[in-house]
Scaffold this motif. Structure first.
Motif, mmCIF file in Angstrom:
data_model
loop_
_atom_site.group_PDB
_atom_site.id
_atom_site.type_symbol
_atom_site.label_atom_id
_atom_site.label_comp_id
_atom_site.label_asym_id
_atom_site.label_seq_id
_atom_site.Cartn_x
_atom_site.Cartn_y
_atom_site.Cartn_z
ATOM 1 N N LYS A 227 0.836 -1.208 0.000
ATOM 2 C CA LYS A 227 0.000 0.000 0.000
ATOM 3 C C LYS A 227 0.872 1.260 0.000
ATOM 4 O O LYS A 227 0.542 2.249 -0.658
ATOM 5 C CB LYS A 227 -0.924 0.011 1.223
ATOM 6 N N ALA A 230 2.108 1.890 -3.405
ATOM 7 C CA ALA A 230 1.035 2.426 -4.254
ATOM 8 C C ALA A 230 0.862 3.921 -4.005
ATOM 9 O O ALA A 230 0.648 4.699 -4.939
ATOM 10 C CB ALA A 230 -0.272 1.672 -3.997
ATOM 11 N N LEU A 231 0.999 4.341 -2.739
ATOM 12 C CA LEU A 231 0.921 5.776 -2.443
ATOM 13 C C LEU A 231 2.108 6.525 -3.055
ATOM 14 O O LEU A 231 1.960 7.637 -3.563
ATOM 15 C CB LEU A 231 0.872 6.005 -0.926
ATOM 16 N N LEU A 233 3.694 5.718 -5.755
ATOM 17 C CA LEU A 233 3.377 5.807 -7.186
ATOM 18 C C LEU A 233 2.414 6.966 -7.441
ATOM 19 O O LEU A 233 2.602 7.769 -8.372
ATOM 20 C CB LEU A 233 2.768 4.481 -7.658
ATOM 21 N N MET A 234 1.396 7.073 -6.618
ATOM 22 C CA MET A 234 0.422 8.159 -6.746
ATOM 23 C C MET A 234 1.117 9.515 -6.648
ATOM 24 O O MET A 234 0.877 10.416 -7.477
ATOM 25 C CB MET A 234 -0.630 8.018 -5.650
ATOM 26 N N LEU A 238 1.489 12.437 -9.543
ATOM 27 C CA LEU A 238 0.926 13.775 -9.345
ATOM 28 C C LEU A 238 2.010 14.854 -9.299
ATOM 29 O O LEU A 238 1.929 15.864 -9.995
ATOM 30 C CB LEU A 238 0.102 13.818 -8.048
ATOM 31 N N LEU B 136 -8.308 11.998 -7.822
ATOM 32 C CA LEU B 136 -8.049 11.523 -6.462
ATOM 33 C C LEU B 136 -9.386 11.500 -5.733
ATOM 34 O O LEU B 136 -10.168 12.438 -5.854
ATOM 35 C CB LEU B 136 -7.114 12.543 -5.803
ATOM 36 N N VAL B 160 -8.356 5.764 0.124
ATOM 37 C CA VAL B 160 -7.701 6.719 -0.768
ATOM 38 C C VAL B 160 -7.650 6.057 -2.143
ATOM 39 O O VAL B 160 -7.161 4.929 -2.258
ATOM 40 C CB VAL B 160 -6.260 7.000 -0.307
ATOM 41 N N PHE B 162 -6.910 6.721 -6.496
ATOM 42 C CA PHE B 162 -6.270 7.622 -7.458
ATOM 43 C C PHE B 162 -6.242 6.934 -8.812
ATOM 44 O O PHE B 162 -6.019 5.726 -8.903
ATOM 45 C CB PHE B 162 -4.834 7.907 -7.002
ATOM 46 N N VAL B 174 -4.991 3.258 -8.260
ATOM 47 C CA VAL B 174 -4.555 2.961 -6.891
ATOM 48 C C VAL B 174 -5.805 3.018 -6.023
ATOM 49 O O VAL B 174 -6.609 3.936 -6.164
ATOM 50 C CB VAL B 174 -3.526 4.011 -6.413
ATOM 51 N N LEU B 176 -6.826 1.935 -1.969
ATOM 52 C CA LEU B 176 -6.447 1.272 -0.724
ATOM 53 C C LEU B 176 -7.160 1.918 0.451
ATOM 54 O O LEU B 176 -7.516 3.087 0.412
ATOM 55 C CB LEU B 176 -4.924 1.342 -0.543
ATOM 56 N N SER B 177 -7.379 1.132 1.488
ATOM 57 C CA SER B 177 -7.882 1.710 2.726
ATOM 58 C C SER B 177 -6.699 1.819 3.674
ATOM 59 O O SER B 177 -5.665 1.173 3.481
ATOM 60 C CB SER B 177 -8.981 0.851 3.321
ATOM 61 N N LEU B 178 -6.833 2.652 4.683
ATOM 62 C CA LEU B 178 -5.697 2.990 5.533
ATOM 63 C C LEU B 178 -5.561 2.084 6.754
ATOM 64 O O LEU B 178 -4.684 2.301 7.586
ATOM 65 C CB LEU B 178 -5.759 4.464 5.939
#
Lengths: 329, 329
Positions: A227, A230-231, A233-234, A238, B136, B160, B162, B174, B176-178
């Motif tokens: 995860k 993946a963040l 990458l986001m 951006l 997003l 989140v 994206f 992307v 995912l949950s946190l």
């Protein structure tokens, strides 16, 4: 150790940069940012950076004389060319212009390209929140993390920062990078000759390692496993892809004076809470109170405020060797 | 197991909702979303939700006849009142209107309040990316996670999502949950009478637990420790505080038919890449290629596309018991 006032520290830093091919206005902007980081207790983004910044300005890896240029190609978008100068003047420009854009449009974005190390990612969003806005900053940084399952770094540690105003007190500030730990922890373990935990980094083949040497030749572990990648990458898409900046794998180091300019990017999105709901800041305060009512819990970023208040009252405590090093630049 | 075509599955779901106080247009929107989740292999957001949704519509916890209402208080802001109906019609409205706003302003935001379960958080941003935008989505959900150091849940698992377009193929998504793992994993361990790993959840006193029963009475662990909680706070402040929706701790369950409407929120931010840089989508494709060139690495969300292609070609395989349950509603 020596104690310097905030102003003395800023003069020290600005002077060193001005002696190294940096225009006075840019030197002042960098000095304000580095001294603020030092005051907040974030020494990794503070005075320890001065000699590397000066060396980069001296050889032109960062253009100390560049002036950032802003245009507004669409009503809610501020496009900022940092012109391969320091990031701080470009960030200052975005912070100066975003409030009007966000108030007019409800939301506004600043896209900063051809940029450099943004320093404390929480600082620009905190300043926007002090002006009543809710703000998010995403930045990319040179290569540090591999895609999940891969072994070659294509993402930076890619900080995410966020701030929102609270009624009658300092904003909430979230500021984190997407690696599990900062690279500095691995460097420190190597210097001490110690092993590192097996979930901090991967070796050059992508396998978890406890050897700091192998870790420094490999990639950093993301927070939260797949995860976290993946963040990252986001943020890369951006703050670099969308913004038109170099990707992590195309960026030179923020730390040394070799190679061309890093050319990384930052994306700031600012929201005017008054355009959204009638009682935004009061509601933010309500959530803050729910957190603070729990024993052992606190709002993120509060330690910085305590450190800052101490520095404002009593000055900064700085190692004499570091001061001498900056004076000698 | 029985095989249903996508269209048969949509009719099955829409029919069940129409028999439970839901307007045909809303039933169709919900059916499209749940069947799309099922086709993507995301069964937790698929047909398994129909009976709980129908029960909530029947008692008015969700207003099946509500029509979402959009206004544009500022040029770049779409304010959407989901009117305590299902989230999907409100999300559809935001997806329909955001492209024009983002193209005109460079960036646009949709703030959805008085909302409900948003289902697969990646789905709305994927649709925006199919239209060429970078998007997003942040959503808050009922209480699940405590502040770091605390023991009372004040954040949801707060997804989140994206997406950004790629040249000539499906977007990168992307989603995912946190929380470190989904709550369903703990429920499953309890049903099997097994212990859970000690980093999945905390008991009611905030201590890590391996007992699924204690975990279900406590709080979920965030991904990445304190950093994950800070991200959950950020999402809570943006998707609920800014938007004017209920915070996690004020929201009733998405799963049962008791209590008032959850009233949660979603925030979508959409960017027009053409307003930012000349070659956005080509650059996104370049980063995707760097990832795919590494053995063992892949883009996030690709498994969904494979599942979707199978479902489109061969239909959905659904348990007969589930079909009978939906038909009986």
């Amino acid at each position: 150790m020596t104690t310097l006032s905030i102003q003395q520290a800023q003069s020290l830093v600005a002077g060193a940069l001005e002696r190294n091919a940096t225009a006075p206005a840019n030197a002042a902007a960098v000095a304000r940012a580095l001294v603020a980081a030092e005051a907040d207790g974030l020494k990794g983004h503070g005075l320890s950076r001065v000699s590397s910044y000066a060396a980069q300005a001296k050889v032109g890896k960062v253009d100390g004389r560049a002036a950032p240029l802003a245009s507004r190609p669409r009503p809610a978008l501020l496009s900022v060319d940092a012109a391969h100068g320091f990031a701080y003047p470009a960030l200052d420009l975005a912070i100066a212009r975003l409030p009007e854009i966000a108030r007019e449009c409800g939301v506004g974005a600043a896209a900063i390209r051809r940029s450099h190390h943004c320093g404390v990612a929480g600082a620009p969003v905190e300043r926007l929140a002090e002006g009543g806005l809710v703000a998010l900053l995403l930045a990319n940084t040179p290569s540090a993390m591999a895609p999940w399952g891969g072994d070659k770094a294509v993402f930076g540690t890619n900080p995410v920062a966020f701030a929102c105003p609270l009624p009658d007190r300092a904003p909430i500030v979230v500021d984190l990078s997407l690696s599990k730990v900062a690279r500095g922890n691995i460097v420190a373990a190597k210097q001490r000759g110690e092993a590192i935990p097996d979930d901090w980094a991967f070796d050059a083949k992508g396998a978890p390692t406890t050897d700091p040497e192998a870790a420094l030749g490999g990639t950093m572990a993301p927070l939260g496993g797949a995860k976290g990648v993946a963040l990252a990458l986001m943020v890369e898409l951006l703050a670099a892809g969308l913004v038109g900046a170099n990707f992590a794998s195309e960026a030179s180091s923020f730390l040394d004076a070799t190679g061309g300019p890093p050319g990384t990017g930052q994306l700031i999105v600012a929201f005017d809470p008054d355009a959204f709901a009638a009682n935004g800041p009061a509601r933010f305060g309500g959530l803050a109170a729910m957190i603070e009512a729990q024993e052992g819990a606190r709002l993120p970023g509060r330690r910085r405020l305590e450190s800052r208040a101490r520095a404002q009252a009593h000055g900064l405590t700085v190692a004499e060797g570091l001061i001498a090093e900056i004076e000698a630049l």
